[in-house]
Write a protein that holds these residues in place. Structure first.
Motif, PDB file in Angstrom:
ATOM      1  N   GLN A  88       0.608  -1.454  -0.278  1.00 25.11           N
ATOM      2  CA  GLN A  88      -0.031   0.280  -0.654  1.00 25.11           C
ATOM      3  C   GLN A  88       1.097   1.528   0.304  1.00 25.11           C
ATOM      4  O   GLN A  88       0.559   2.085   0.506  1.00 25.11           O
ATOM      5  N   GLY A  89       1.763   1.302  -0.475  1.00 23.28           N
ATOM      6  CA  GLY A  89       3.214   2.609  -0.788  1.00 23.28           C
ATOM      7  C   GLY A  89       4.066   2.556   0.118  1.00 23.28           C
ATOM      8  O   GLY A  89       5.093   3.282   0.297  1.00 23.28           O
ATOM      9  N   TRP A  90       4.077   1.598   1.066  1.00 24.55           N
ATOM     10  CA  TRP A  90       4.429   1.332   2.785  1.00 24.55           C
ATOM     11  C   TRP A  90       5.549   0.748   2.559  1.00 24.55           C
ATOM     12  O   TRP A  90       6.053  -0.317   1.637  1.00 24.55           O
ATOM     13  N   ILE A  91       6.977   1.607   2.571  1.00 26.17           N
ATOM     14  CA  ILE A  91       8.278   0.402   3.416  1.00 26.17           C
ATOM     15  C   ILE A  91       8.259  -0.674   4.252  1.00 26.17           C
ATOM     16  O   ILE A  91       8.692   0.077   5.624  1.00 26.17           O
ATOM     17  N   TYR A  92       8.353  -1.774   4.547  1.00 24.04           N
ATOM     18  CA  TYR A  92       9.075  -2.272   5.453  1.00 24.04           C
ATOM     19  C   TYR A  92       9.981  -3.042   4.750  1.00 24.04           C
ATOM     20  O   TYR A  92      10.846  -4.088   3.555  1.00 24.04           O
ATOM     21  N   VAL A  93      10.969  -3.464   6.299  1.00 22.37           N
ATOM     22  CA  VAL A  93      11.765  -4.204   6.611  1.00 22.37           C
ATOM     23  C   VAL A  93      11.675  -5.200   7.684  1.00 22.37           C
ATOM     24  O   VAL A  93      11.092  -4.698   8.514  1.00 22.37           O
ATOM     25  N   THR A  94      12.767  -5.915   7.391  1.00 27.05           N
ATOM     26  CA  THR A  94      12.741  -7.111   8.775  1.00 27.05           C
ATOM     27  C   THR A  94      14.508  -7.608   8.372  1.00 27.05           C
ATOM     28  O   THR A  94      14.974  -7.771   7.688  1.00 27.05           O
ATOM     29  N   LEU A  95      14.981  -8.437  10.044  1.00 30.86           N
ATOM     30  CA  LEU A  95      15.903  -9.007   9.986  1.00 30.86           C
ATOM     31  C   LEU A  95      15.574 -10.357   9.911  1.00 30.86           C
ATOM     32  O   LEU A  95      16.511 -10.792   9.764  1.00 30.86           O
ATOM     33  N   ASN A  96      14.610 -10.422   9.827  1.00 29.54           N
ATOM     34  CA  ASN A  96      14.064 -11.702   9.995  1.00 29.54           C
ATOM     35  C   ASN A  96      13.841 -12.694   8.474  1.00 29.54           C
ATOM     36  O   ASN A  96      13.323 -12.392   7.750  1.00 29.54           O
ATOM     37  N   ALA A  97      14.793 -13.763   8.095  1.00 30.15           N
ATOM     38  CA  ALA A  97      14.337 -14.354   6.787  1.00 30.15           C
ATOM     39  C   ALA A  97      13.791 -15.400   6.820  1.00 30.15           C
ATOM     40  O   ALA A  97      13.479 -15.386   5.255  1.00 30.15           O
ATOM     41  N   VAL A  98      12.518 -15.647   6.767  1.00 27.07           N
ATOM     42  CA  VAL A  98      11.653 -16.408   7.359  1.00 27.07           C
ATOM     43  C   VAL A  98      10.360 -15.805   7.374  1.00 27.07           C
ATOM     44  O   VAL A  98       9.673 -16.849   7.638  1.00 27.07           O
ATOM     45  N   ALA A  99      10.167 -14.587   8.098  1.00 28.30           N
ATOM     46  CA  ALA A  99       9.005 -13.944   8.238  1.00 28.30           C
ATOM     47  C   ALA A  99       7.951 -14.276   6.617  1.00 28.30           C
ATOM     48  O   ALA A  99       8.647 -13.509   5.895  1.00 28.30           O
TER      49      ALA A  99
ATOM     50  N   GLY B  59      -7.141   3.261  -2.004  1.00 26.56           N
ATOM     51  CA  GLY B  59      -6.466   3.723  -2.718  1.00 26.56           C
ATOM     52  C   GLY B  59      -4.914   3.935  -1.916  1.00 26.56           C
ATOM     53  O   GLY B  59      -4.509   4.737  -2.868  1.00 26.56           O
ATOM     54  N   MET B  60      -4.523   3.493  -0.863  1.00 24.32           N
ATOM     55  CA  MET B  60      -3.704   4.585  -0.174  1.00 24.32           C
ATOM     56  C   MET B  60      -2.425   4.526  -0.837  1.00 24.32           C
ATOM     57  O   MET B  60      -1.813   5.305  -0.426  1.00 24.32           O
ATOM     58  N   THR B  61      -2.337   3.206  -1.212  1.00 20.97           N
ATOM     59  CA  THR B  61      -1.198   3.060  -2.368  1.00 20.97           C
ATOM     60  C   THR B  61      -0.350   4.906  -3.193  1.00 20.97           C
ATOM     61  O   THR B  61       0.329   4.680  -3.073  1.00 20.97           O
ATOM     62  N   ASP B  62      -1.875   5.127  -3.578  1.00 22.15           N
ATOM     63  CA  ASP B  62      -1.391   6.257  -4.461  1.00 22.15           C
ATOM     64  C   ASP B  62      -1.695   8.154  -3.576  1.00 22.15           C
ATOM     65  O   ASP B  62      -1.663   9.199  -4.234  1.00 22.15           O
ATOM     66  N   TYR B  63      -1.653   7.633  -2.457  1.00 26.21           N
ATOM     67  CA  TYR B  63      -2.006   8.908  -1.501  1.00 26.21           C
ATOM     68  C   TYR B  63       0.094   9.851  -1.393  1.00 26.21           C
ATOM     69  O   TYR B  63       0.812   8.648  -1.512  1.00 26.21           O
TER      70      TYR B  63
ATOM     71  N   LEU C 264      -6.143   7.096   7.991  1.00 23.11           N
ATOM     72  CA  LEU C 264      -6.723   6.715   6.955  1.00 23.11           C
ATOM     73  C   LEU C 264      -7.385   7.827   6.599  1.00 23.11           C
ATOM     74  O   LEU C 264      -8.697   7.402   7.337  1.00 23.11           O
ATOM     75  N   THR C 265      -8.099   8.771   5.904  1.00 18.39           N
ATOM     76  CA  THR C 265      -9.355   9.080   5.798  1.00 18.39           C
ATOM     77  C   THR C 265     -10.236   9.473   3.786  1.00 18.39           C
ATOM     78  O   THR C 265      -8.917   9.570   3.407  1.00 18.39           O
ATOM     79  N   PRO C 266     -10.607   9.426   3.471  1.00 15.82           N
ATOM     80  CA  PRO C 266     -11.076   9.807   1.960  1.00 15.82           C
ATOM     81  C   PRO C 266     -10.006  10.755   1.661  1.00 15.82           C
ATOM     82  O   PRO C 266      -9.562  11.107   0.111  1.00 15.82           O
ATOM     83  N   GLY C 267     -10.010  11.754   2.365  1.00 15.60           N
ATOM     84  CA  GLY C 267      -8.591  13.311   2.287  1.00 15.60           C
ATOM     85  C   GLY C 267      -7.068  13.398   2.235  1.00 15.60           C
ATOM     86  O   GLY C 267      -6.352  13.576   1.757  1.00 15.60           O
ATOM     87  N   TYR C 268      -7.569  12.224   3.046  1.00 14.59           N
ATOM     88  CA  TYR C 268      -5.837  12.749   3.751  1.00 14.59           C
ATOM     89  C   TYR C 268      -5.085  11.321   4.248  1.00 14.59           C
ATOM     90  O   TYR C 268      -5.878  10.538   4.943  1.00 14.59           O
TER      91      TYR C 268
END
Length: 382
Positions: A157-168, A186-190, A287-291
């Motif tokens: 959804q447009g967010w970056i996630y990271v992890t140290l866990n190789a099996v998550a 449509g949060m990806t496009d905010y 998360l609102t419809p506008g912002y």
């Protein structure tokens, strides 16, 4: 280990106290025990069992638009950098030089190469060592053998996630139940329009819990959003394994709180509905419809939390001629709300140290807190 776990000063004993507290049904639920917020040993357990194993959100992918754009973060003791490479992909890597182990980059920015500020060893955007001044004089040195260790990095959804866990399991798998709940927004496009970093004097879980519940709005936010908060209309469904959420349907006090006239994705009451999302452990989104606006939390000891605070607009409002005015008004309001929240959560942190402090009953609007306590208890179980 058995002897260590038997001591009341260890994280293991506190984890058992928390699990016992969580055995109550929701109708008789209590807030978490004070030591969960004040114990260094319990924080060490959280770092080991939660932060070192879970997916952690570090920001918006749209903030890293061009090759060389980067942001930095830290997972427990591990500094990391997420960077847009030459091919347009996102990479997460150790942010520690492979020479004398200096931290490489700070904050956010754009670079052509990752250059160590200590001895100028420098790395390409894919982490390969590109240059090391005068090291050709050392017969045992092989530049090709050096590459910054990589971490798993995914987007949702447009967010970056990271992890140290190789099996998550993949982020999208863990949040599969959340995706359809919020897909129409449509949060990806905010588009993110601001980002700041702060440090508050409280425990990270106190701030997370404050975000999760709206029970405090009429009182703590009585000078801002409190008068617009109708507690009787709020819905707090049971949470899921990886997240909790609740809904507020209202006529927004700001135009951007409701759907823009050009928004055809949302229909009916959804054009006036705000979703409050707590994605475990530390990703909090309104998360609102506008912002949208968000908090990303990183503990700095039991008594401080580093906050990445940002937000932005839906595509329709970004394209509106009044977008800058709308955003300025929103930012002023959010700053006022944050100031109120800071006073509240720092007061709670002072209070949980009191000798007579003890957990009280939760309200029906604090269902997310109950679910969050269960999450922490599960993750710290031994």
């Amino acid at each position: 280990m058995a002897a260590l776990a038997s001591s009341p000063d260890t994280g293991y004993e506190i984890a058992r106290e928390l699990r016992a507290n969580c055995e109550r049904p929701f109708e008789d639920a209590r807030s978490m025990p004070p030591r969960v917020y004040t114990s260094d040993a319990f924080l060490a357990l959280e770092q080991r069992e939660i932060f070192s194993k879970e997916w952690l959100c570090v920001g918006r992918a749209s903030a890293l638009a061009k090759p060389g754009d980067y942001l930095t973060a830290q997972i427990d003791a591990q500094p990391i950098v997420v960077i847009r490479d030459e091919a347009g992909g996102l990479r997460a890597m150790s942010n520690v030089c492979l020479h004398r182990m200096s931290v490489l980059l700070e904050g956010r920015g754009n670079v052509r190469r990752i250059v160590c500020p200590y001895h100028a060893w420098n790395y390409a955007l894919d982490g390969a060592l590109a240059g090391a001044p005068m090291m050709e004089r050392q017969p045992g040195f092989c530049k090709e053998s050096y590459r910054l260790p990589s971490l798993r990095c995914e987007t949702w959804q447009g967010w970056i996630y990271v992890t140290l866990n190789a099996v998550a399991p993949p982020v999208a798998t863990q949040l599969a139940e959340l995706t359809p709940l919020i897909e129409p927004y449509g949060m990806t496009d905010y588009v993110e329009t601001f980002h700041e970093e702060h440090v508050w004097d409280t425990n990270w879980k106190i701030l997370a819990e404050n975000f999760m519940e709206s029970y405090h709005l009429p009182m703590l936010h009585r000078a801002t959003v409190g008068p617009h908060s109708r507690l009787e209309e709020m819905e707090c469904p049971p949470g899921r394994a990886a997240f909790n959420y609740h809904w507020i349907t209202k006529e927004a006090s700001l135009p951007i709180g409701n759907a823009h006239p050009d928004n055809t994705r949302l229909q009916g009451h959804w054009r006036r509905t705000t979703a409050l999302l707590a994605i475990y452990p530390t990703h909090l989104v309104t998360l609102t419809p506008g912002y949208f606006w968000y908090l990303l939390l990183q503990p700095r000891g039991v008594g401080q939390v580093q906050i990445r605070f940002g937000g932005g607009l839906s595509p329709e409002f970004i394209n509106d001629p009044k977008a800058a005015d709308y955003m300025a008004t929103l930012k002023t309001l959010l700053d006022e709300v944050n100031a109120e929240d800071r006073r509240g959560v720092e007061a709670v942190f002072r209070g949980v140290h009191a000798p007579l402090a003890k957990p009280g009953n939760l309200s029906h609007l604090e269902r997310p807190n109950y679910d969050f306590a269960h999450y922490v208890a599960r993750r710290t179980a031994t």
